[in-house]
Every structure is written in structure tokens, then in C-alpha cells.
Design a protein around this motif. Sequence first.
Motif, PDB file in Angstrom:
ATOM      1  N   HIS A   1       0.655   9.472  -1.676  1.00 35.79           N
ATOM      2  CA  HIS A   1       1.209   8.956  -2.350  1.00 35.79           C
ATOM      3  C   HIS A   1       0.218   8.822  -3.631  1.00 35.79           C
ATOM      4  O   HIS A   1      -1.552   8.352  -3.351  1.00 35.79           O
ATOM      5  N   SER A   2       0.873   9.126  -5.036  1.00 34.33           N
ATOM      6  CA  SER A   2      -0.390   8.836  -6.386  1.00 34.33           C
ATOM      7  C   SER A   2      -0.948   7.141  -5.864  1.00 34.33           C
ATOM      8  O   SER A   2      -0.364   6.254  -4.893  1.00 34.33           O
ATOM      9  N   GLU A   3      -2.394   7.198  -5.839  1.00 34.23           N
ATOM     10  CA  GLU A   3      -2.474   5.532  -6.479  1.00 34.23           C
ATOM     11  C   GLU A   3      -1.683   4.000  -7.121  1.00 34.23           C
ATOM     12  O   GLU A   3      -1.255   3.211  -7.100  1.00 34.23           O
ATOM     13  N   PHE A   4      -1.260   5.309  -8.339  1.00 29.49           N
ATOM     14  CA  PHE A   4      -0.374   3.963  -9.144  1.00 29.49           C
ATOM     15  C   PHE A   4       0.991   4.122  -8.561  1.00 29.49           C
ATOM     16  O   PHE A   4       1.499   3.026  -8.610  1.00 29.49           O
ATOM     17  N   GLU A   5       1.526   4.860  -7.954  1.00 25.57           N
ATOM     18  CA  GLU A   5       3.173   4.801  -6.914  1.00 25.57           C
ATOM     19  C   GLU A   5       2.669   3.393  -5.623  1.00 25.57           C
ATOM     20  O   GLU A   5       3.666   2.311  -5.792  1.00 25.57           O
ATOM     21  N   ILE A   6       0.988   3.734  -5.033  1.00 24.71           N
ATOM     22  CA  ILE A   6       0.863   2.428  -4.111  1.00 24.71           C
ATOM     23  C   ILE A   6       0.530   1.329  -4.630  1.00 24.71           C
ATOM     24  O   ILE A   6       1.044  -0.023  -5.116  1.00 24.71           O
ATOM     25  N   LEU A   7      -0.525   1.051  -6.010  1.00 26.70           N
ATOM     26  CA  LEU A   7      -0.371   0.017  -6.759  1.00 26.70           C
ATOM     27  C   LEU A   7       1.225  -1.283  -6.614  1.00 26.70           C
ATOM     28  O   LEU A   7       1.659  -1.964  -6.801  1.00 26.70           O
ATOM     29  N   GLY A   8       2.213   0.064  -7.848  1.00 24.76           N
ATOM     30  CA  GLY A   8       3.689   0.026  -8.160  1.00 24.76           C
ATOM     31  C   GLY A   8       4.335  -1.061  -6.649  1.00 24.76           C
ATOM     32  O   GLY A   8       4.336  -2.493  -7.051  1.00 24.76           O
ATOM     33  N   TYR A   9       4.117  -0.928  -5.933  1.00 27.00           N
ATOM     34  CA  TYR A   9       4.835  -0.916  -4.321  1.00 27.00           C
ATOM     35  C   TYR A   9       3.824  -2.267  -4.043  1.00 27.00           C
ATOM     36  O   TYR A   9       5.314  -3.213  -3.492  1.00 27.00           O
ATOM     37  N   VAL A  10       2.519  -2.470  -3.958  1.00 25.38           N
ATOM     38  CA  VAL A  10       1.723  -3.468  -3.598  1.00 25.38           C
ATOM     39  C   VAL A  10       1.394  -4.356  -5.060  1.00 25.38           C
ATOM     40  O   VAL A  10       2.351  -5.494  -3.761  1.00 25.38           O
ATOM     41  N   THR A  11       2.309  -4.133  -5.711  1.00 22.34           N
ATOM     42  CA  THR A  11       2.428  -5.348  -7.241  1.00 22.34           C
ATOM     43  C   THR A  11       3.894  -5.942  -6.882  1.00 22.34           C
ATOM     44  O   THR A  11       4.021  -7.387  -6.338  1.00 22.34           O
ATOM     45  N   ASP A  12       4.736  -5.044  -6.616  1.00 18.47           N
ATOM     46  CA  ASP A  12       6.137  -5.677  -6.176  1.00 18.47           C
ATOM     47  C   ASP A  12       6.600  -6.354  -4.637  1.00 18.47           C
ATOM     48  O   ASP A  12       7.176  -7.390  -4.717  1.00 18.47           O
ATOM     49  N   LEU A  13       5.743  -6.002  -3.913  1.00 21.14           N
ATOM     50  CA  LEU A  13       5.147  -6.803  -2.755  1.00 21.14           C
ATOM     51  C   LEU A  13       4.676  -8.208  -2.800  1.00 21.14           C
ATOM     52  O   LEU A  13       5.803  -8.912  -2.151  1.00 21.14           O
ATOM     53  N   LEU A  14       3.415  -8.364  -3.351  1.00 21.33           N
ATOM     54  CA  LEU A  14       3.130  -9.589  -3.628  1.00 21.33           C
ATOM     55  C   LEU A  14       3.744 -10.160  -4.712  1.00 21.33           C
ATOM     56  O   LEU A  14       3.656 -11.301  -4.315  1.00 21.33           O
ATOM     57  N   GLU A  15       4.504 -10.111  -5.961  1.00 21.70           N
ATOM     58  CA  GLU A  15       4.000 -10.621  -7.303  1.00 21.70           C
ATOM     59  C   GLU A  15       6.059 -10.963  -6.829  1.00 21.70           C
ATOM     60  O   GLU A  15       6.497 -12.294  -7.452  1.00 21.70           O
ATOM     61  N   SER A  16       6.920 -10.597  -5.951  1.00 19.54           N
ATOM     62  CA  SER A  16       8.074 -10.561  -6.297  1.00 19.54           C
ATOM     63  C   SER A  16       8.907  -9.913  -5.254  1.00 19.54           C
ATOM     64  O   SER A  16       9.702  -8.652  -4.613  1.00 19.54           O
ATOM     65  N   PRO A  17       8.689 -10.701  -3.776  1.00 20.14           N
ATOM     66  CA  PRO A  17       8.810  -9.838  -2.598  1.00 20.14           C
ATOM     67  C   PRO A  17      10.493 -10.450  -2.478  1.00 20.14           C
ATOM     68  O   PRO A  17      11.343 -11.297  -3.167  1.00 20.14           O
ATOM     69  N   LYS A  18      11.163  -9.585  -1.484  1.00 21.02           N
ATOM     70  CA  LYS A  18      12.990  -9.921  -2.353  1.00 21.02           C
ATOM     71  C   LYS A  18      13.461  -9.387  -0.366  1.00 21.02           C
ATOM     72  O   LYS A  18      12.766  -9.441   0.808  1.00 21.02           O
TER      73      LYS A  18
END
Length: 124
Positions: free
Chosen positions: A105-122
Motif C-alpha cells: 500500500h502507499s505510504e500516504f494511505e498507511i499514514l491516513g489509516y494510522v492517523t485515523d486510528l490514533l486520532e479518531s478511534p471509532k
Amino acid sequence: MQTKTEFLIWDKIVNSAKQKFDYNQYLSFFEDPKIYDQLLLHIIIAFASGESHEAIATNLHNELHHIGFTMREDEVAELIEDKHIVFSSEIYAAYLTFSMMEHEHSEFEILGYVTDLLESPKVY
């Protein structure tokens, strides 16, 4: 070699972990805060890789000894005792990062998922 985006991914994970305990309490033990951040990353990656508490404590003890920091192995084991719970989101983010990198996967996609996971957990 690590790209800027990959650095941002790991930095996001470590900075998230720093907020979950008294980071400054231990910071004074290290001459360079980068060493402390590397140790936090080591703990998170080790748990994400499935290493046992004992293996993590031994490896961390050896790393600390190598950089001139004296601490008994049982003290290191006590220090990381609850980190698999305290850092559970960061451990999962590291596991997800490894998995997504492995699947190219692209690093930008990974960064997006990690950011969402850590900053906006659902919770679903």
C-alpha cells in the motif's frame, strides 16, 4: 532508507504513545530524547511483532546496557508489564503499518489509516 512519510507514520505512533503515560518522568534519565523515543518504538514494534514480555524485557535490557544505561532486567520487565494494554492502539497501528507495507500500500494511505486510528478511534 526511511522516507519522510514513513518517518511520519512511526513518529505519529510514538507521539500517540507518549500521551498515555508520564513521558517526562522518564525523559530525564536520557541525555537525548531521541533515544527514549527509539525505546518506545522498540517496545511497540516488539509487541506488534508478537514477541513475549520476557523477550522484549531481555532485548530492551541489552539495548539499555549497550548505551550505558544501568537497569536490572526485572526492572525493565516491570516497566513494560502493562504496555501491551496501555499502548494497544499504537501496537495495532504498528501491526497495521507492517501489514500494509507488506501488501505494498502507499505510504500516504498507511499514514491516513494510522492517523485515523490514533486520532479518531471509532467503535463499530
